[in-house]
Design a protein around this motif. Structure first.
Motif, PDB file in Angstrom:
ATOM      1  N   ASP A 197     -82.748-101.338  62.476  1.00 39.81           N
ATOM      2  CA  ASP A 197     -83.166-100.929  63.686  1.00 39.81           C
ATOM      3  C   ASP A 197     -84.249-100.275  64.114  1.00 39.81           C
ATOM      4  O   ASP A 197     -84.260 -99.487  65.060  1.00 39.81           O
ATOM      5  CB  ASP A 197     -81.692-100.466  64.254  1.00 39.81           C
ATOM      6  N   GLY A 198     -85.169-100.226  62.952  1.00 37.95           N
ATOM      7  CA  GLY A 198     -86.175 -99.264  63.245  1.00 37.95           C
ATOM      8  C   GLY A 198     -87.443 -99.974  62.916  1.00 37.95           C
ATOM      9  O   GLY A 198     -87.412-101.228  62.309  1.00 37.95           O
ATOM     10  N   PHE A 199     -88.677 -99.171  63.105  1.00 43.18           N
ATOM     11  CA  PHE A 199     -89.849 -99.872  62.514  1.00 43.18           C
ATOM     12  C   PHE A 199     -90.456 -98.379  61.537  1.00 43.18           C
ATOM     13  O   PHE A 199     -90.047 -97.297  61.953  1.00 43.18           O
ATOM     14  CB  PHE A 199     -90.939-100.387  63.484  1.00 43.18           C
ATOM     15  N   TYR A 200     -91.224 -98.957  60.655  1.00 41.64           N
ATOM     16  CA  TYR A 200     -91.649 -97.936  59.816  1.00 41.64           C
ATOM     17  C   TYR A 200     -93.275 -98.052  59.681  1.00 41.64           C
ATOM     18  O   TYR A 200     -93.644 -99.004  59.970  1.00 41.64           O
ATOM     19  CB  TYR A 200     -91.191 -98.365  58.226  1.00 41.64           C
ATOM     20  N   THR A 201     -93.699 -96.757  59.589  1.00 42.01           N
ATOM     21  CA  THR A 201     -94.951 -96.544  59.541  1.00 42.01           C
ATOM     22  C   THR A 201     -95.615 -96.100  58.105  1.00 42.01           C
ATOM     23  O   THR A 201     -94.842 -94.914  57.628  1.00 42.01           O
ATOM     24  CB  THR A 201     -95.653 -95.512  60.642  1.00 42.01           C
ATOM     25  N   HIS A 202     -96.293 -96.820  57.412  1.00 45.70           N
ATOM     26  CA  HIS A 202     -96.754 -96.602  56.216  1.00 45.70           C
ATOM     27  C   HIS A 202     -98.397 -95.937  56.228  1.00 45.70           C
ATOM     28  O   HIS A 202     -99.098 -96.704  57.059  1.00 45.70           O
ATOM     29  CB  HIS A 202     -96.815 -97.625  55.043  1.00 45.70           C
ATOM     30  N   PHE A 203     -98.473 -95.014  55.817  1.00 47.69           N
ATOM     31  CA  PHE A 203     -99.778 -94.288  55.860  1.00 47.69           C
ATOM     32  C   PHE A 203    -100.765 -94.704  54.733  1.00 47.69           C
ATOM     33  O   PHE A 203    -100.157 -94.487  53.592  1.00 47.69           O
ATOM     34  CB  PHE A 203     -99.826 -92.850  56.380  1.00 47.69           C
ATOM     35  N   TYR A 204    -101.822 -95.116  54.949  1.00 48.88           N
ATOM     36  CA  TYR A 204    -102.772 -95.331  53.644  1.00 48.88           C
ATOM     37  C   TYR A 204    -103.642 -94.013  53.270  1.00 48.88           C
ATOM     38  O   TYR A 204    -104.648 -93.922  54.252  1.00 48.88           O
ATOM     39  CB  TYR A 204    -103.515 -96.626  53.889  1.00 48.88           C
ATOM     40  N   LEU A 205    -103.352 -93.183  52.624  1.00 48.28           N
ATOM     41  CA  LEU A 205    -103.955 -92.155  52.502  1.00 48.28           C
ATOM     42  C   LEU A 205    -104.834 -92.020  51.023  1.00 48.28           C
ATOM     43  O   LEU A 205    -104.208 -92.237  50.036  1.00 48.28           O
ATOM     44  CB  LEU A 205    -103.002 -90.720  52.592  1.00 48.28           C
ATOM     45  N   ASN A 206    -106.163 -91.823  50.791  1.00 47.74           N
ATOM     46  CA  ASN A 206    -106.606 -91.398  49.383  1.00 47.74           C
ATOM     47  C   ASN A 206    -106.396 -90.349  48.927  1.00 47.74           C
ATOM     48  O   ASN A 206    -106.452 -90.453  47.632  1.00 47.74           O
ATOM     49  CB  ASN A 206    -108.202 -91.332  49.916  1.00 47.74           C
ATOM     50  N   ASP A 207    -105.810 -89.093  49.407  1.00 47.72           N
ATOM     51  CA  ASP A 207    -105.530 -87.939  48.920  1.00 47.72           C
ATOM     52  C   ASP A 207    -104.327 -87.330  49.424  1.00 47.72           C
ATOM     53  O   ASP A 207    -104.387 -86.604  50.170  1.00 47.72           O
ATOM     54  CB  ASP A 207    -106.736 -87.023  48.621  1.00 47.72           C
ATOM     55  N   LEU A 208    -103.117 -87.911  49.061  1.00 45.12           N
ATOM     56  CA  LEU A 208    -101.769 -87.488  49.545  1.00 45.12           C
ATOM     57  C   LEU A 208    -101.592 -86.182  49.326  1.00 45.12           C
ATOM     58  O   LEU A 208    -100.932 -85.456  50.025  1.00 45.12           O
ATOM     59  CB  LEU A 208    -100.772 -88.627  49.506  1.00 45.12           C
ATOM     60  N   GLN A 209    -101.756 -85.968  47.817  1.00 50.11           N
ATOM     61  CA  GLN A 209    -101.662 -84.534  47.431  1.00 50.11           C
ATOM     62  C   GLN A 209    -102.088 -83.447  48.312  1.00 50.11           C
ATOM     63  O   GLN A 209    -101.685 -82.421  48.349  1.00 50.11           O
ATOM     64  CB  GLN A 209    -101.977 -84.475  45.962  1.00 50.11           C
ATOM     65  N   ALA A 210    -103.571 -83.653  48.423  1.00 45.57           N
ATOM     66  CA  ALA A 210    -104.412 -82.750  49.400  1.00 45.57           C
ATOM     67  C   ALA A 210    -103.331 -82.642  50.503  1.00 45.57           C
ATOM     68  O   ALA A 210    -103.130 -81.225  51.223  1.00 45.57           O
ATOM     69  CB  ALA A 210    -105.619 -83.251  49.592  1.00 45.57           C
TER      70      ALA A 210
END
Length: 189
Positions: free
Chosen positions: A128-141
């Motif tokens: 019952d939801g939508f998901y947002t996936h983020f495309y990040l080059n440097d997630l650790q930062a």
């Protein structure tokens, strides 16, 4: 970003819902994970999610919105490849799994430089939801900034409409993120 207009999540959900709601109600087929090792960290929580041999570890903020969560997730076996995800509850279960939209997105912690990226809106059949996936080059930062920050701002471009802005508290994120990583690394050991 504090001077930017913050629109209600309900309005954002209503606009997105019109794009993703299916016409037929289907039985729930979304996977349900067992949640354990839950620990609160002020506005955040850390936990383990298990389904058979599949194990994920999560640091999640549920404080800022009643129908949205922001989480950093890691998976057993690939603890060094976490991902950032947002979930928003919709009015009904979705009839299919699909990518709905890919939009330019800006992320910022406190008054640090803006991170320009892309976000993909995804539905999962029976959820019952939508998901947002983020495309990040440097997630650790970004995780490092989140561990030291007070607020995380997200802005989604909406083509001809005004952008949608969301703000999440980072109060407790440091402890939740560190515990999530410890749980994942311990499980890999």
């Amino acid at each position: 970003m504090p001077t930017l207009k913050r629109l209600s999540l309900a309005a954002f959900s209503a606009v997105l819902s019109s794009a993703v709601l299916s016409s037929a109600a289907l039985p729930s087929l979304a996977a349900t994970f067992n949640i354990d090792a839950t620990q609160p960290h002020r506005h955040w929580q850390s936990m383990a999610l298990t389904l058979g041999d599949e194990r994920h570890f999560r640091a999640v903020e549920t404080h800022s919105y009643s129908d949205a969560t922001l989480s950093v997730n890691a998976t057993k076996g690939v603890c060094d490849l976490p991902w950032l995800e947002m979930r928003v509850t919709l009015a009904e279960q979705q009839g299919e799994s699909r990518a709905v939209n890919l939009v330019p997105t800006r992320i910022r912690v406190d008054d640090r430089p803006i991170i320009d990226t892309m976000a993909e809106f995804i539905t999962e059949r029976g959820d019952d939801g939508f998901y947002t996936h983020f495309y990040l080059n440097d997630l650790q930062a970004l995780i490092d900034q989140m561990s030291q920050g007070e607020q995380l701002f997200i802005g989604f471009d909406q083509q001809d409409s005004d952008p949608w802005y969301m703000t999440f508290s980072l109060d407790g994120a440091d402890n939740a993120l560190h515990r999530m990583q410890r749980l994942c690394n311990r499980d890999d050991g």
